[in-house]
Design an enzyme around this catalytic site. Structure first.
Site, mmCIF file in Angstrom:
data_model
loop_
_atom_site.group_PDB
_atom_site.id
_atom_site.type_symbol
_atom_site.label_atom_id
_atom_site.label_comp_id
_atom_site.label_asym_id
_atom_site.label_seq_id
_atom_site.Cartn_x
_atom_site.Cartn_y
_atom_site.Cartn_z
ATOM 1 N N ASP A 117 0.835 -1.208 0.000
ATOM 2 C CA ASP A 117 0.000 0.000 0.000
ATOM 3 C C ASP A 117 0.868 1.255 0.000
ATOM 4 O OD1 ASP A 117 -2.347 1.414 -0.035
ATOM 5 O OD2 ASP A 117 -2.813 1.126 2.090
ATOM 6 N N HIS A 152 2.587 3.291 -9.021
ATOM 7 C CA HIS A 152 2.353 1.862 -9.271
ATOM 8 C C HIS A 152 3.521 1.245 -10.045
ATOM 9 C CE1 HIS A 152 -1.534 2.155 -7.524
ATOM 10 N NE2 HIS A 152 -2.080 2.871 -8.488
ATOM 11 N N TRP A 166 -11.900 -1.771 -8.093
ATOM 12 C CA TRP A 166 -12.617 -1.350 -9.312
ATOM 13 C C TRP A 166 -13.260 0.017 -9.127
ATOM 14 C CZ3 TRP A 166 -11.510 -4.271 -13.374
ATOM 15 C CH2 TRP A 166 -11.225 -5.623 -13.199
ATOM 16 N N LEU A 210 10.820 -20.725 -4.844
ATOM 17 C CA LEU A 210 9.881 -19.800 -4.205
ATOM 18 C C LEU A 210 8.544 -19.921 -4.926
ATOM 19 C CD1 LEU A 210 9.447 -17.199 -2.331
ATOM 20 C CD2 LEU A 210 9.937 -15.879 -4.396
ATOM 21 N N ARG A 234 1.818 -4.916 6.162
ATOM 22 C CA ARG A 234 1.147 -3.854 5.393
ATOM 23 C C ARG A 234 2.004 -2.597 5.459
ATOM 24 N NH1 ARG A 234 -5.092 -2.392 4.427
ATOM 25 N NH2 ARG A 234 -4.739 -0.635 3.020
HETATM 26 C C1 IPE Z 1 -5.475 -2.691 -0.299
HETATM 27 O O1 IPE Z 1 -5.131 -1.358 -0.444
HETATM 28 C C2 IPE Z 1 -5.451 -3.383 -1.623
HETATM 29 C C3 IPE Z 1 -4.131 -3.537 -2.224
HETATM 30 C C4 IPE Z 1 -3.001 -3.230 -1.691
HETATM 31 C C5 IPE Z 1 -4.135 -4.153 -3.532
HETATM 32 P P1 IPE Z 1 -6.233 -0.212 -0.616
HETATM 33 O O2 IPE Z 1 -5.512 1.067 -0.643
HETATM 34 O O3 IPE Z 1 -7.119 -0.520 -1.761
HETATM 35 O O4 IPE Z 1 -7.102 -0.390 0.715
HETATM 36 P P2 IPE Z 1 -7.935 0.663 1.557
HETATM 37 O O5 IPE Z 1 -8.920 1.296 0.613
HETATM 38 O O6 IPE Z 1 -6.967 1.652 2.107
HETATM 39 O O7 IPE Z 1 -8.578 -0.145 2.637
HETATM 40 C C1 IPE Z 2 -1.578 0.192 -3.330
HETATM 41 O O1 IPE Z 2 -1.316 1.538 -3.378
HETATM 42 C C2 IPE Z 2 -1.716 -0.432 -4.689
HETATM 43 C C3 IPE Z 2 -3.106 -0.769 -5.061
HETATM 44 C C4 IPE Z 2 -4.149 -0.740 -4.269
HETATM 45 C C5 IPE Z 2 -3.334 -1.167 -6.439
HETATM 46 P P1 IPE Z 2 -2.501 2.586 -3.398
HETATM 47 O O2 IPE Z 2 -2.849 2.865 -4.818
HETATM 48 O O3 IPE Z 2 -3.639 2.149 -2.552
HETATM 49 O O4 IPE Z 2 -1.796 3.860 -2.767
HETATM 50 P P2 IPE Z 2 -2.434 4.879 -1.745
HETATM 51 O O5 IPE Z 2 -2.971 4.088 -0.586
HETATM 52 O O6 IPE Z 2 -3.527 5.608 -2.470
HETATM 53 O O7 IPE Z 2 -1.293 5.756 -1.357
HETATM 54 MG MG MG Z 3 -4.101 2.414 -0.594
#
Ligand code: IPE
Ligand code: IPE
Ligand code: MG
Length: 236
Positions: free
Chosen positions: A16, A33, A65, A127, A184
Site C-alpha cells: 500500500d 504503481h 474497481w 519460491l 502492510r
Molecule cells: C489494499 O489497499 C489493496 C491492495 C493493496 C491491492 P487499498 O488502498 O485498496 O485499501 P484501503 O482502501 O486503504 O482499505
Molecule cells: C496500493 O497503493 C496499490 C493498489 C491498491 C493497487 P494505493 O494505490 O492504494 O496507494 P495509496 O494508498 O492511495 O497511497
Molecule cells: Mg491504498
C-alpha cells in the site's frame, strides 16, 4: 541463510502507498504503481535468501474497481507487462508464479497471460510467488461456498463431511500454506479483505514505509522481528 526448501515460511504483503508516494512528488498515481512493480521484482529476488518459501502480494482488490478507469486500466496494463517481462527471469530464478482472485472478471488477454506464466513456471521450486488480482477474502469464501454447494447438489458430497480441510481446499490458496506473517506498508492498519481465512493465526506487521520505498532490507528486518515472536496458536 535459511534454506527455503527446509522451513516453509510464508510472507504475505499488502503493498500500500503507491498513490501517496507519487502524489507527494507531484506525479500521477500510475508512476507510483510503476515504481511499486519494480520493488516487487527486488523483493521476489531477495525472498529466498531470507528463508521465505512462499511470498504472496496483494496487487488489486475486489474493491479497487472503484478507482478511476484510467488507474484501473493502467494497473491491468502493468500486470500484463510484468508477466511478459518477468516470465524469463522467474524461470531462471526457479520461481513459481501463480495467481489468486476471481480472474473471470479480467480481460481475456490478461487471463491468457496469467495461465501461460503459471504453466510455464509450475515446476519451479525455490519460491512460490502468488499475486492476488481481483482478490477479496469475502469473495473467495462466497465462491468456495458456491463450489461446495454444487458438490453437495451434484456430486454426492455429504454436508457433514464439510470440515476445515474441505473449506480450505475450496479456496484459491489450495496447496499454499497459511501465511506466517502479513505485512502492510504505508501506515494503514487494516486488513482490507486480504486472506481473511488464511491469516487466522498470522503475525501482523505494519510499517509507515510506502510500498515504492520498501526494500529487501526492510523485509529482512521485519522477518527477523517476526521470527522472534512466540506463536502459541491458542495453546501456551
Ligand atoms: C489494499 O489497499 C489493496 C491492495 C493493496 C491491492 P487499498 O488502498 O485498496 O485499501 P484501503 O482502501 O486503504 O482499505
Ligand atoms: C496500493 O497503493 C496499490 C493498489 C491498491 C493497487 P494505493 O494505490 O492504494 O496507494 P495509496 O494508498 O492511495 O497511497
Ligand atoms: Mg491504498
Amino acid at each position: 541463510m535459511v534454506g527455503a526448501d527446509r522451513i516453509p515460511f510464508h510472507v504475505a504483503i499488502i503493498m500500500d502507498g503507491n498513490g501517496r508516494w507519487a502524489t507527494q512528488k507531484g506525479w500521477p498515481r500510475l508512476v507510483g504503481h510503476r515504481k511499486g512493480a519494480s520493488r516487487v521484482k527486488e523483493i521476489v529476488r531477495s525472498a529466498p535468501d531470507l528463508g521465505i518459501s512462499h511470498l504472496t502480494v496483494y496487487a488489486f482488490s475486489t474493491e479497487n474497481w472503484k478507482r478511476s478507469t484510467e488507474e484501473v486500466l493502467g494497473l491491468m496494463a502493468l500486470f500484463a507487462r510484468y508477466i511478459r517481462r518477468e516470465a524469463e527471469n522467474l524461470s531462471s530464478e526457479n520461481v513459481r508464479l501463480r495467481f489468486i482472485g476471481d480472474r473471470s472478471k479480467l480481460n481475456a488477454k490478461l487471463q491468457r497471460l496469467m495461465g501461460w506464466v503459471e504453466e510455464r513456471t509450475q515446476g519451479n521450486t525455490k519460491l512460490t510467488f502468488t499475486i492476488a488480482i481481483n482478490y477479496g477474502g469475502r469473495d473467495e469464501l462466497v465462491r468456495a461456498a458456491r463450489h461446495l454447494a454444487h458438490c453437495v447438489a451434484n456430486d454426492g458430497l455429504d454436508p457433514e463431511q464439510i470440515d476445515l480441510m474441505t473449506v480450505a481446499g475450496s479456496l484459491d490458496t489450495t496447496d499454499i500454506p497459511d501465511p506466517d506473517l502479513v505485512i502492510r506498508t504505508s501506515g494503514e492498519t487494516r486488513v482490507s479483505n486480504f486472506l481473511l481465512w488464511q491469516a487466522a493465526y498470522a503475525e501482523f506487521f505494519f510499517t509507515e514505509t510506502l510500498w515504492p520505498d520498501f526494500t529487501p532490507d526492510h523485509l529482512r528486518e521485519i522477518c527477523d522481528v517476526a521470527r522472534r515472536r512466540v506463536r502459541t496458536f491458542g495453546g501456551y
